[in-house]
Design a protein around this motif. Structure first.
Motif, short mmCIF file in Angstrom:
data_model
loop_
_atom_site.label_atom_id
_atom_site.label_comp_id
_atom_site.label_asym_id
_atom_site.label_seq_id
_atom_site.Cartn_x
_atom_site.Cartn_y
_atom_site.Cartn_z
N VAL A 32 0.84 -1.21 0.00
CA VAL A 32 0.00 0.00 0.00
C VAL A 32 0.87 1.25 0.00
O VAL A 32 0.61 2.22 -0.73
N ALA A 33 1.93 1.25 0.81
CA ALA A 33 2.82 2.41 0.88
C ALA A 33 3.48 2.70 -0.47
O ALA A 33 3.55 3.86 -0.90
N LEU A 34 3.96 1.66 -1.15
CA LEU A 34 4.63 1.85 -2.43
C LEU A 34 3.63 2.19 -3.54
O LEU A 34 3.92 3.04 -4.40
N GLU A 35 2.49 1.55 -3.54
CA GLU A 35 1.52 1.71 -4.63
C GLU A 35 0.89 3.10 -4.64
O GLU A 35 0.69 3.71 -5.70
N GLY A 43 6.07 -4.76 -7.31
CA GLY A 43 6.42 -6.14 -7.67
C GLY A 43 7.90 -6.43 -7.71
O GLY A 43 8.38 -7.36 -7.02
N PRO A 44 8.69 -5.70 -8.50
CA PRO A 44 10.14 -5.98 -8.55
C PRO A 44 10.83 -5.81 -7.20
O PRO A 44 11.75 -6.56 -6.87
N ILE A 45 10.38 -4.82 -6.41
CA ILE A 45 10.99 -4.60 -5.10
C ILE A 45 10.69 -5.78 -4.18
O ILE A 45 11.56 -6.26 -3.44
N LEU A 46 9.45 -6.28 -4.24
CA LEU A 46 9.07 -7.45 -3.45
C LEU A 46 9.93 -8.66 -3.81
O LEU A 46 10.46 -9.35 -2.92
N ALA A 47 10.08 -8.92 -5.11
CA ALA A 47 10.87 -10.07 -5.54
C ALA A 47 12.32 -9.95 -5.09
O ALA A 47 12.92 -10.91 -4.59
N SER A 294 11.57 -7.25 5.57
CA SER A 294 12.55 -6.65 4.65
C SER A 294 11.84 -5.81 3.59
O SER A 294 12.30 -4.71 3.24
N PHE A 295 10.73 -6.32 3.07
CA PHE A 295 9.95 -5.57 2.08
C PHE A 295 9.40 -4.29 2.69
O PHE A 295 9.42 -3.22 2.07
N LEU A 296 8.91 -4.37 3.94
CA LEU A 296 8.40 -3.17 4.62
C LEU A 296 9.52 -2.17 4.85
O LEU A 296 9.32 -0.95 4.70
N THR A 297 10.70 -2.66 5.22
CA THR A 297 11.84 -1.77 5.42
C THR A 297 12.18 -1.02 4.14
O THR A 297 12.42 0.20 4.15
N SER A 298 12.20 -1.73 3.02
CA SER A 298 12.48 -1.09 1.73
C SER A 298 11.40 -0.06 1.39
O SER A 298 11.70 1.04 0.91
N ALA A 299 10.14 -0.44 1.63
CA ALA A 299 9.04 0.48 1.33
C ALA A 299 9.17 1.76 2.15
O ALA A 299 8.99 2.87 1.63
N MET A 300 9.49 1.61 3.44
CA MET A 300 9.67 2.79 4.28
C MET A 300 10.85 3.63 3.80
O MET A 300 10.84 4.85 3.88
N GLY A 301 11.89 2.95 3.29
CA GLY A 301 13.03 3.67 2.76
C GLY A 301 12.67 4.49 1.54
O GLY A 301 13.08 5.65 1.40
N PHE A 302 11.86 3.92 0.63
CA PHE A 302 11.44 4.64 -0.57
C PHE A 302 10.53 5.82 -0.23
O PHE A 302 10.55 6.85 -0.91
N THR A 303 9.71 5.67 0.80
CA THR A 303 8.83 6.77 1.20
C THR A 303 9.57 7.83 2.01
O THR A 303 9.05 8.94 2.18
N GLN A 304 10.74 7.47 2.54
CA GLN A 304 11.59 8.35 3.35
C GLN A 304 10.92 8.77 4.67
O GLN A 304 11.35 9.73 5.30
#
Length: 434
Positions: A32-35, A43-47, A294-304
């Motif tokens: 939800v955060a990324l979309e 998708g690619p970030i999740l994979a 790990s996916f949530l961590t990346s998502a939070m990183g992209f949202t800053q």
């Protein structure tokens, strides 16, 4: 930032409240955060994150230590510990109530699971203590609280998870857990001695004196403890001395646990299969949660959001002490609704940038985090140790919670001492690098 934070909290709360697996709740929140709040495709970030989180040498230690604990769980270890410790504790104020504390500490060192420690030691000690006339409330309190040390005393599954997701040395984390683990054991035993002197002995709540065993019989019963002490000492010393990595030590621990179980006469084909399948189920569950975190961590990183949150708190000028108090309250509230591993994986994705701003050592912070998670194991409504004790005794959750309250406060004292004297946790890890 406020809109995104509220959306993430609401999404996570809805998914967790609907009974969705923790891993799916973390993945859904990140998606939800990324979309909706970034231009990046989820998708690619999740994979990429799923592959990166599940591929690592350090992570290999996790299923091995879990398997070792499962083998020892089925090997009659608790019976050996009770027989070996009881002859030497009768002259200590509190007498055999100390078997819950020391026995849980020993089993925690070879199991790494709080719930397994509570169930295994409790099955042996609670009926015996009740039969011998000990106070039931104190027996429950010591067992539920001391068994949380399975999360702290190495080898600890939770410390392995923390080390993997924060990229810290697992060997140093293991060494850092020894001092605080012994500190909490000492605080628990000191409180039990004080209670026995002031109240227990006077009211007849500490059983009867059974210290008249012949010395030879005491030594014979203590002999059953030697294999376990050798296993614990071998694992810790091999890691501390640099002779083996945590993964190598875990592999050796599995082999030695099989030998101990065989020596006890509780190891065969059925035990091997049951322990292996149980370890696989637990390891897969944890690995799935790690990948979701790990996916949530990346998502939070992209949202800053974490960086903005760290900057905002830094601009507030909170002292490290106030920040630690606020984090402790937050973690205790979250710990009422999440299990330990899920809490650590979720919280590290959000607050690790704050730790750098506040100047906390990440090794020290890992130990602090695990102690707070230990406290959440004995807090309702989702205190897992409370559920285990309820299953063993049939008592209601509130009664069990009241029994653990003094030990909960002692853990808060341990955190205060750890903050005042960080060397309690950092001396051994720093000595490893000298």
């Amino acid at each position: 930032m406020l809109t995104l934070s509220l959306a993430a909290i609401v999404t996570l709360a809805l998914l967790l409240g609907s009974g969705v697996w923790i891993a799916f709740a973390l993945i859904g929140t990140a998606w939800v955060a990324l979309e909706f709040f970034t231009p990046f495709a989820p998708g690619p970030i999740l994979a990429s994150d799923f592959w990166g989180a599940s591929y690592g040498w350090d992570l290999t230690a996790l299923p091995m230590f879990i398997w070792m604990g499962e083998i020892l769980f089925r090997s009659g270890l608790a019976d050996n510990m009770f027989r070996g410790l009881s002859p030497w504790l009768n002259r200590l104020p509190g007498r055999l109530l100390h078997t819950n504390i020391i026995g849980s500490g020993l089993f925690a060192a070879v199991c790494g699971s709080s719930a397994a420690t509570c169930a295994t030691v409790g099955k042996m000690t609670l009926p015996e203590l009740e039969r011998r006339g000990y106070d039931t409330q104190m027996a429950i309190g010591t067992l539920a609280s001391a068994s949380t040390l399975g999360l702290l005393i190495p080898p600890s599954i939770v410390l392995i998870v923390y080390g993997v997701v924060t990229e810290q040395s697992i060997s140093r984390l293991f060494m850092a857990g020894i001092g605080p683990g012994l500190l909490i054991l000492s605080l628990f035993m000191s409180y039990l001695i004080l209670w026995a002197l002031l109240k227990g002995n006077r009211d007849g709540l500490t059983g009867r004196d059974e210290s008249s065993l012949p010395l030879l019989q005491k030594l014979r019963q203590t002999w059953s403890l030697l294999p376990i002490l050798a296993l614990i000492g071998g694992i810790i010393l091999s890691i501390y001395g640099g002779l083996a990595s945590p993964t190598e030590a875990a592999a050796v621990g599995v082999v030695l646990s099989m030998l101990i179980a065989r020596w006890n006469g509780h190891f065969g084909r059925a035990t091997f299969q049951a322990s292996l399948f149980a370890a696989i189920r637990t390891s897969c569950m944890i690995a799935f949660i790690i990948a979701g975190a790990s996916f949530l961590t990346s998502a939070m990183g992209f949202t800053q959001v974490p960086m903005q949150l760290a900057r905002a708190i830094g601009e507030m000028g909170l002292s490290p002490t106030l920040l630690l108090v606020a984090l402790t309250l937050l973690l205790l509230v979250m710990g009422c609704f999440l299990d330990g591993i899920s809490l650590i994986l979720l919280i590290t994705a959000i607050i690790m940038p704050l730790i750098g701003v506040a100047g906390f050592d990440p090794i020290w912070f890992g130990i602090y985090l695990v102690i707070v998670v230990e406290m959440s194991q004995i807090t309702p409504p989702v205190g897992f140790n409370l559920f285990v004790i309820q299953g063993l005794t049939g008592r209601d959750i509130l009664t069990i919670t009241r029994a653990t309250l003094p030990f909960f406060l002692l853990m808060l004292l341990a955190i205060a001492l750890l903050y005042r004297f960080p060397e309690i946790a950092l001396y051994l890890p720093q000595a490893m690098t000298r």
